[in-house]
Design a protein around this motif. Structure first.
Motif, PDB file in Angstrom:
ATOM      1  N   LEU A  12       6.368  -9.838  -6.504  1.00  0.00           N
ATOM      2  CA  LEU A  12       4.928  -9.869  -6.271  1.00  0.00           C
ATOM      3  C   LEU A  12       4.251 -10.946  -7.100  1.00  0.00           C
ATOM      4  CD1 LEU A  12       4.207  -6.048  -6.467  1.00  0.00           C
ATOM      5  CD2 LEU A  12       4.542  -7.423  -4.401  1.00  0.00           C
ATOM      6  N   LEU A  13       3.205 -11.510  -6.536  1.00  0.00           N
ATOM      7  CA  LEU A  13       2.294 -12.341  -7.304  1.00  0.00           C
ATOM      8  C   LEU A  13       1.305 -11.393  -7.976  1.00  0.00           C
ATOM      9  CD1 LEU A  13       1.628 -15.116  -4.643  1.00  0.00           C
ATOM     10  CD2 LEU A  13       3.251 -15.169  -6.538  1.00  0.00           C
ATOM     11  N   ASP A  14       0.666 -11.836  -9.034  1.00  0.00           N
ATOM     12  CA  ASP A  14      -0.236 -10.958  -9.784  1.00  0.00           C
ATOM     13  C   ASP A  14      -1.309 -10.318  -8.913  1.00  0.00           C
ATOM     14  OD1 ASP A  14       1.104 -11.357 -12.182  1.00  0.00           O
ATOM     15  OD2 ASP A  14      -0.174 -13.038 -12.764  1.00  0.00           O
ATOM     16  N   VAL A  19      -2.800  -4.469  -4.404  1.00  0.00           N
ATOM     17  CA  VAL A  19      -2.776  -4.276  -2.946  1.00  0.00           C
ATOM     18  C   VAL A  19      -1.636  -3.350  -2.540  1.00  0.00           C
ATOM     19  CG1 VAL A  19      -2.414  -5.433  -0.723  1.00  0.00           C
ATOM     20  CG2 VAL A  19      -3.845  -6.501  -2.462  1.00  0.00           C
ATOM     21  N   VAL A  20      -0.440  -3.580  -3.062  1.00  0.00           N
ATOM     22  CA  VAL A  20       0.719  -2.797  -2.627  1.00  0.00           C
ATOM     23  C   VAL A  20       0.844  -1.450  -3.335  1.00  0.00           C
ATOM     24  CG1 VAL A  20       2.003  -4.863  -1.991  1.00  0.00           C
ATOM     25  CG2 VAL A  20       2.381  -3.847  -4.211  1.00  0.00           C
ATOM     26  N   GLY A  22      -0.983   1.149  -3.600  1.00  0.00           N
ATOM     27  CA  GLY A  22      -1.402   2.342  -2.868  1.00  0.00           C
ATOM     28  C   GLY A  22      -0.841   2.457  -1.466  1.00  0.00           C
ATOM     29  N   LEU A  23       0.077   1.600  -1.093  1.00  0.00           N
ATOM     30  CA  LEU A  23       0.614   1.634   0.266  1.00  0.00           C
ATOM     31  C   LEU A  23       1.654   2.738   0.428  1.00  0.00           C
ATOM     32  CD1 LEU A  23       1.077  -2.182   0.985  1.00  0.00           C
ATOM     33  CD2 LEU A  23      -0.783  -0.688   1.745  1.00  0.00           C
ATOM     34  N   PRO A  24       1.760   3.281   1.644  1.00  0.00           N
ATOM     35  CA  PRO A  24       2.794   4.299   1.877  1.00  0.00           C
ATOM     36  C   PRO A  24       4.184   3.674   1.783  1.00  0.00           C
ATOM     37  CG  PRO A  24       1.745   3.657   3.947  1.00  0.00           C
ATOM     38  CD  PRO A  24       0.977   2.980   2.836  1.00  0.00           C
ATOM     39  N   GLY A  25       5.140   4.456   1.369  1.00  0.00           N
ATOM     40  CA  GLY A  25       6.521   4.001   1.328  1.00  0.00           C
ATOM     41  C   GLY A  25       6.927   3.279   0.063  1.00  0.00           C
ATOM     42  N   VAL A  26       6.011   3.151  -0.918  1.00  0.00           N
ATOM     43  CA  VAL A  26       6.375   2.528  -2.196  1.00  0.00           C
ATOM     44  C   VAL A  26       7.233   3.517  -2.978  1.00  0.00           C
ATOM     45  CG1 VAL A  26       5.527   1.674  -4.410  1.00  0.00           C
ATOM     46  CG2 VAL A  26       4.347   1.045  -2.306  1.00  0.00           C
ATOM     47  N   LEU A  27       8.428   3.073  -3.340  1.00  0.00           N
ATOM     48  CA  LEU A  27       9.335   3.939  -4.099  1.00  0.00           C
ATOM     49  C   LEU A  27       9.194   3.735  -5.598  1.00  0.00           C
ATOM     50  CD1 LEU A  27      12.516   3.423  -1.895  1.00  0.00           C
ATOM     51  CD2 LEU A  27      10.913   5.352  -1.852  1.00  0.00           C
ATOM     52  N   ALA A  28       9.006   2.472  -6.026  1.00  0.00           N
ATOM     53  CA  ALA A  28       8.871   2.156  -7.444  1.00  0.00           C
ATOM     54  C   ALA A  28       8.298   0.759  -7.587  1.00  0.00           C
ATOM     55  CB  ALA A  28      10.225   2.226  -8.139  1.00  0.00           C
ATOM     56  N   MET A  29       7.693   0.518  -8.738  1.00  0.00           N
ATOM     57  CA  MET A  29       7.169  -0.807  -9.067  1.00  0.00           C
ATOM     58  C   MET A  29       7.533  -1.120 -10.501  1.00  0.00           C
ATOM     59  SD  MET A  29       3.412  -0.811  -7.240  1.00  0.00           S
ATOM     60  CE  MET A  29       3.110  -2.517  -7.635  1.00  0.00           C
ATOM     61  N   THR A  30       7.784  -2.409 -10.769  1.00  0.00           N
ATOM     62  CA  THR A  30       8.021  -2.838 -12.140  1.00  0.00           C
ATOM     63  C   THR A  30       6.783  -3.551 -12.640  1.00  0.00           C
ATOM     64  OG1 THR A  30       8.955  -4.973 -11.517  1.00  0.00           O
ATOM     65  CG2 THR A  30      10.492  -3.118 -11.713  1.00  0.00           C
ATOM     66  N   GLU A  31       6.631  -3.604 -13.942  1.00  0.00           N
ATOM     67  CA  GLU A  31       5.504  -4.294 -14.551  1.00  0.00           C
ATOM     68  C   GLU A  31       6.006  -5.528 -15.272  1.00  0.00           C
ATOM     69  OE1 GLU A  31       3.539  -1.554 -17.105  1.00  0.00           O
ATOM     70  OE2 GLU A  31       2.971  -0.227 -15.485  1.00  0.00           O
ATOM     71  N   GLY A  32       5.079  -6.317 -15.770  1.00  0.00           N
ATOM     72  CA  GLY A  32       5.458  -7.487 -16.539  1.00  0.00           C
ATOM     73  C   GLY A  32       5.070  -8.767 -15.832  1.00  0.00           C
ATOM     74  N   PRO A  33       5.530  -9.891 -16.354  1.00  0.00           N
ATOM     75  CA  PRO A  33       5.132 -11.183 -15.803  1.00  0.00           C
ATOM     76  C   PRO A  33       5.713 -11.451 -14.415  1.00  0.00           C
ATOM     77  CG  PRO A  33       6.760 -11.490 -17.540  1.00  0.00           C
ATOM     78  CD  PRO A  33       6.397 -10.034 -17.527  1.00  0.00           C
ATOM     79  N   LEU A  34       6.796 -10.757 -14.038  1.00  0.00           N
ATOM     80  CA  LEU A  34       7.407 -10.927 -12.721  1.00  0.00           C
ATOM     81  C   LEU A  34       7.565  -9.560 -12.058  1.00  0.00           C
ATOM     82  CD1 LEU A  34      10.172 -13.466 -13.767  1.00  0.00           C
ATOM     83  CD2 LEU A  34       8.030 -13.980 -12.591  1.00  0.00           C
ATOM     84  N   TRP A  47       2.402  -3.137   4.438  1.00  0.00           N
ATOM     85  CA  TRP A  47       2.085  -4.377   3.730  1.00  0.00           C
ATOM     86  C   TRP A  47       1.847  -5.518   4.719  1.00  0.00           C
ATOM     87  CZ3 TRP A  47       5.759  -7.447   0.014  1.00  0.00           C
ATOM     88  CH2 TRP A  47       5.000  -8.315  -0.773  1.00  0.00           C
ATOM     89  N   ALA A  48       2.688  -5.608   5.737  1.00  0.00           N
ATOM     90  CA  ALA A  48       2.535  -6.671   6.740  1.00  0.00           C
ATOM     91  C   ALA A  48       1.237  -6.527   7.524  1.00  0.00           C
ATOM     92  CB  ALA A  48       3.725  -6.672   7.688  1.00  0.00           C
ATOM     93  N   ALA A  49       0.692  -5.330   7.593  1.00  0.00           N
ATOM     94  CA  ALA A  49      -0.563  -5.095   8.314  1.00  0.00           C
ATOM     95  C   ALA A  49      -1.795  -5.456   7.480  1.00  0.00           C
ATOM     96  CB  ALA A  49      -0.639  -3.638   8.748  1.00  0.00           C
ATOM     97  N   GLN A  50      -1.613  -5.727   6.198  1.00  0.00           N
ATOM     98  CA  GLN A  50      -2.736  -6.061   5.325  1.00  0.00           C
ATOM     99  C   GLN A  50      -3.300  -7.446   5.664  1.00  0.00           C
ATOM    100  OE1 GLN A  50      -4.090  -3.986   2.793  1.00  0.00           O
ATOM    101  NE2 GLN A  50      -2.807  -2.600   3.970  1.00  0.00           N
TER     102      GLN A  50
END
Length: 73
Positions: A12-14, A19-20, A22-34, A47-50
């Motif tokens: 992801l970009l910052d 945006v992503v 709160g989307l359905p189907g998100v299993l996990a997210m990482t934090e940090g610069p990347l 996400w593609a519908a955004q």
């Protein structure tokens, strides 16, 4: 973005993190610069519908940098 075993792994970009999140189907997210997001097919569809979504291709010269991504032709 990679899809392995039915799970999408997208860098992801910052400005995409909120945006992503709160989307359905998100299993996990990482934090940090990347940050990365891991999600199901439902996540990819949502996400593609955004508005403003576009698939980007990474340059091999500077991997994982938001500055080196370009639209896929």
């Amino acid at each position: 973005m990679d899809v392995v075993g039915g799970v999408a792994d997208a860098e992801l970009l910052d400005d995409q993190v909120d945006v992503v999140a709160g989307l359905p189907g998100v299993l996990a997210m990482t934090e940090g610069p990347l940050p990365n997001v891991f999600g199901t097919a439902a996540f990819l569809r949502a996400w593609a519908a955004q508005p403003g979504f576009r698939l980007l291709k990474q340059s091999t010269a500077r991997p994982r940098s938001g500055q080196c991504q370009r639209p896929v032709p």
